[in-house]
Design a protein around this motif. Structure first.
Motif, PDB file in Angstrom:
ATOM      1  N   ASP A  31     -10.329  -6.238   7.417  1.00  0.00           N
ATOM      2  CA  ASP A  31      -9.780  -6.676   8.704  1.00  0.00           C
ATOM      3  C   ASP A  31      -8.497  -5.955   9.082  1.00  0.00           C
ATOM      4  OD1 ASP A  31     -11.794  -8.562   9.210  1.00  0.00           O
ATOM      5  OD2 ASP A  31     -10.884  -9.896   7.716  1.00  0.00           O
ATOM      6  N   ARG A  32      -8.320  -4.769   8.553  1.00  0.00           N
ATOM      7  CA  ARG A  32      -7.057  -4.086   8.833  1.00  0.00           C
ATOM      8  C   ARG A  32      -6.867  -3.834  10.324  1.00  0.00           C
ATOM      9  NH1 ARG A  32      -7.671   0.852  10.006  1.00  0.00           N
ATOM     10  NH2 ARG A  32      -5.444   1.230   9.861  1.00  0.00           N
ATOM     11  N   ARG A  53     -14.218  -3.072  12.521  1.00  0.00           N
ATOM     12  CA  ARG A  53     -14.092  -2.442  11.210  1.00  0.00           C
ATOM     13  C   ARG A  53     -13.780  -0.962  11.369  1.00  0.00           C
ATOM     14  NH1 ARG A  53     -15.920  -1.922   5.632  1.00  0.00           N
ATOM     15  NH2 ARG A  53     -13.939  -1.142   4.866  1.00  0.00           N
ATOM     16  N   ASP A  88     -12.075   0.333  -2.587  1.00  0.00           N
ATOM     17  CA  ASP A  88     -11.889  -0.058  -3.983  1.00  0.00           C
ATOM     18  C   ASP A  88     -13.071  -0.886  -4.472  1.00  0.00           C
ATOM     19  OD1 ASP A  88      -9.494   1.251  -4.019  1.00  0.00           O
ATOM     20  OD2 ASP A  88      -8.242  -0.517  -4.324  1.00  0.00           O
ATOM     21  N   GLU A  89     -13.559  -1.762  -3.618  1.00  0.00           N
ATOM     22  CA  GLU A  89     -14.725  -2.566  -4.007  1.00  0.00           C
ATOM     23  C   GLU A  89     -15.943  -1.686  -4.235  1.00  0.00           C
ATOM     24  OE1 GLU A  89     -13.275  -6.586  -1.607  1.00  0.00           O
ATOM     25  OE2 GLU A  89     -14.853  -5.308  -0.760  1.00  0.00           O
ATOM     26  N   TYR A 107      -7.138   3.968   3.928  1.00  0.00           N
ATOM     27  CA  TYR A 107      -7.025   2.514   3.928  1.00  0.00           C
ATOM     28  C   TYR A 107      -8.324   1.893   4.419  1.00  0.00           C
ATOM     29  CZ  TYR A 107      -2.126   3.277   3.068  1.00  0.00           C
ATOM     30  OH  TYR A 107      -0.945   3.646   2.485  1.00  0.00           O
ATOM     31  N   SER A 108      -8.725   0.816   3.788  1.00  0.00           N
ATOM     32  CA  SER A 108     -10.076   0.307   4.071  1.00  0.00           C
ATOM     33  C   SER A 108     -10.198  -1.210   4.040  1.00  0.00           C
ATOM     34  CB  SER A 108     -11.053   0.896   3.053  1.00  0.00           C
ATOM     35  OG  SER A 108     -10.717   0.441   1.753  1.00  0.00           O
ATOM     36  N   GLU A 109      -9.095  -1.937   4.091  1.00  0.00           N
ATOM     37  CA  GLU A 109      -9.217  -3.396   4.123  1.00  0.00           C
ATOM     38  C   GLU A 109     -10.128  -3.786   5.291  1.00  0.00           C
ATOM     39  OE1 GLU A 109      -8.057  -5.796   1.938  1.00  0.00           O
ATOM     40  OE2 GLU A 109      -7.727  -3.957   0.774  1.00  0.00           O
ATOM     41  N   GLU A 162     -17.475  -3.868   2.674  1.00  0.00           N
ATOM     42  CA  GLU A 162     -16.666  -3.779   1.462  1.00  0.00           C
ATOM     43  C   GLU A 162     -15.544  -2.751   1.642  1.00  0.00           C
ATOM     44  OE1 GLU A 162     -19.206  -2.544  -1.805  1.00  0.00           O
ATOM     45  OE2 GLU A 162     -19.664  -0.633  -0.846  1.00  0.00           O
ATOM     46  N   THR A 163     -14.475  -2.926   0.861  1.00  0.00           N
ATOM     47  CA  THR A 163     -13.398  -1.944   0.882  1.00  0.00           C
ATOM     48  C   THR A 163     -13.779  -0.776  -0.021  1.00  0.00           C
ATOM     49  OG1 THR A 163     -12.253  -2.873  -1.018  1.00  0.00           O
ATOM     50  CG2 THR A 163     -11.702  -3.814   1.127  1.00  0.00           C
ATOM     51  N   ASP A 200      -1.717  -2.248   9.207  1.00  0.00           N
ATOM     52  CA  ASP A 200      -1.163  -1.933   7.890  1.00  0.00           C
ATOM     53  C   ASP A 200      -0.248  -0.706   7.949  1.00  0.00           C
ATOM     54  OD1 ASP A 200      -3.203  -0.237   8.518  1.00  0.00           O
ATOM     55  OD2 ASP A 200      -4.397  -0.608   6.731  1.00  0.00           O
TER      56      ASP A 200
END
Lengths: 229, 229
Positions: free
Chosen positions: B85-86, B91, A57-58, B81-83, A54-55, B130
């Motif tokens: 698949d960034r 991960r 924000d999630e 930043y934590s997307e 999860e991100t 990103d």
DNA sequence: TCAAAAGTGTTTATAATACACCCATGG
DNA sequence: CCATGGGTGTATTATAAACACTTTTGA
């Protein structure tokens, strides 16, 4: 040709949330009393751990939902804390968020189950770990943000009076504001809808209710529109 | 009684730094050309991984030192930043910093060894992952900060002329400033030391050199002193 | 003597602040 | 009829912005 960074260290990431609310008494935050060691019985921000899928924000949304039962809470990430011994149990970094919630719109039961309670911003007890520092920084960030962008509406119910709005800004900025200047400023921004409805609970005359007009606001955002109070 | 959170997930944390510099041509950032996959040949911010026994600030300092050979660089963390698949390899979250450096004061050799080069802020190439988003946010943050607190001095040599200072602010804020208004504003802040020394390289008349007065500045910080340009 | 940058104040416009009285109504 | 909060506008001050000419000196 690399397809992993396996040699690199991994760490645990916590997410800690300052949950702001607002009522007649002023600006408040939601804290939980820890019922486990270490620091059992001490007050703490609401937190949890990031899961690998999860991100941030999630994760923050999940944590907020778990405690309040409310989805889509306004929130903003503001800093990542990394002192080696900030958590005495184990090396853990913490990404801090603040969240703004309509204080009437949350699940009382959940809050009780979690040993949580609201505390006036002026009378916050000592918090565990580096949570004091987080609160300090989060509150400063909230103050700066609200005086630039009208995020404060997230702390109010959908319909509110001008006086409520003014009290909210006074609580956030921690200073008295002049009624006429405040109303003039807000009206000049043209982001409120005045309803044909009055709140009769506060006076004989009754005071008009307003709603935040998200569409007008978004339209203005394109320019270099901002609020300064 | 807990003494570890071993059930919790762990993740890798990268640190990425936007290194700002300034010269006659304007505001610049330092980028490296990746010589490994993925994204070989593409441009990237300067980064590295957090080690388990260092703080984020320490990691950022280490990364900055590795590339520039300079210690004690001004820097500020601004977002994590934590997307999912960034980073396509694995991960990885990334904590982003921006740093301000006197562009004359770094190790050219190191920069060459790392395939790094300076790019005008107006002509930044497409960056990996990103990093574009990071640059965007970091630059906005720098703009907001410099117009509140005089951190810009970190981008200049110890001694500088008024015109240099003005050009710097014009470059950061990306707008022309009026010479007289600028000088009046700066002088009214009373945080510069005017030297009995002139820079003769720019004109026949020569222009006085100034230094930033850190002590006076710190003394003023206690009040609600701030700069607005 | 002239080209090129340095240095210097005042006027105008805009934004922020201070301030006080009448209104409407339910009890 | 009166107590209570609701609603309204103007004058003053402070800050920001616009603006142009004189000075210096090396080439």
């Amino acid at each position: 040709m690399l397809n992993s960074y396996t040699k690199e260290d991994k760490v645990m990431l916590a997410i800690d949330c300052i949950i702001f609310g607002f009522d007649e008494e002023g600006l408040k935050i939601l804290l939980i009393k820890r019922d486990f060691e270490p620091e059992r019985g001490k007050w703490s921000l609401i937190g949890g751990f990031l899961k690998v899928n999860e991100t941030l924000d999630e994760a923050a949304s999940r944590i907020l939902y778990t405690l309040t039962g409310v989805h889509d809470i306004y929130m903003e990430q503001f800093y990542t804390y990394s002192e080696i011994d900030r958590d005495p149990v184990e090396r853990t970094l913490s990404v801090s968020y603040y969240a703004l919630i309509d204080i009437e719109r949350h699940n009382e039961e959940l809050i009780e189950n979690y040993n949580a309670s609201w505390h006036s911003i002026a009378e916050v007890p000592k918090l565990i770990f580096d949570h004091d520092k987080m609160l300090d920084k989060g509150l400063k960030r909230l103050r700066r943000r609200t005086s630039i962008v009208p995020i404060g509406f997230n702390l109010l119910p959908e319909k509110f009076t001008m006086l409520q709005l003014q009290k909210l800004y006074e609580a956030i900025l921690d200073k008295p504001l002049d009624k006429r200047n405040f109303i003039n400023k807000i009206n000049s921004m043209d982001i409120l809808i005045k309803l044909n409805e009055k709140d009769m609970s506060s006076s004989t005359k009754g005071s008009f209710l307003y709603m935040f007009d998200g569409e007008k606001y978004n339209a203005k955002l394109t320019d270099n529109f901002y609020l300064k109070l």
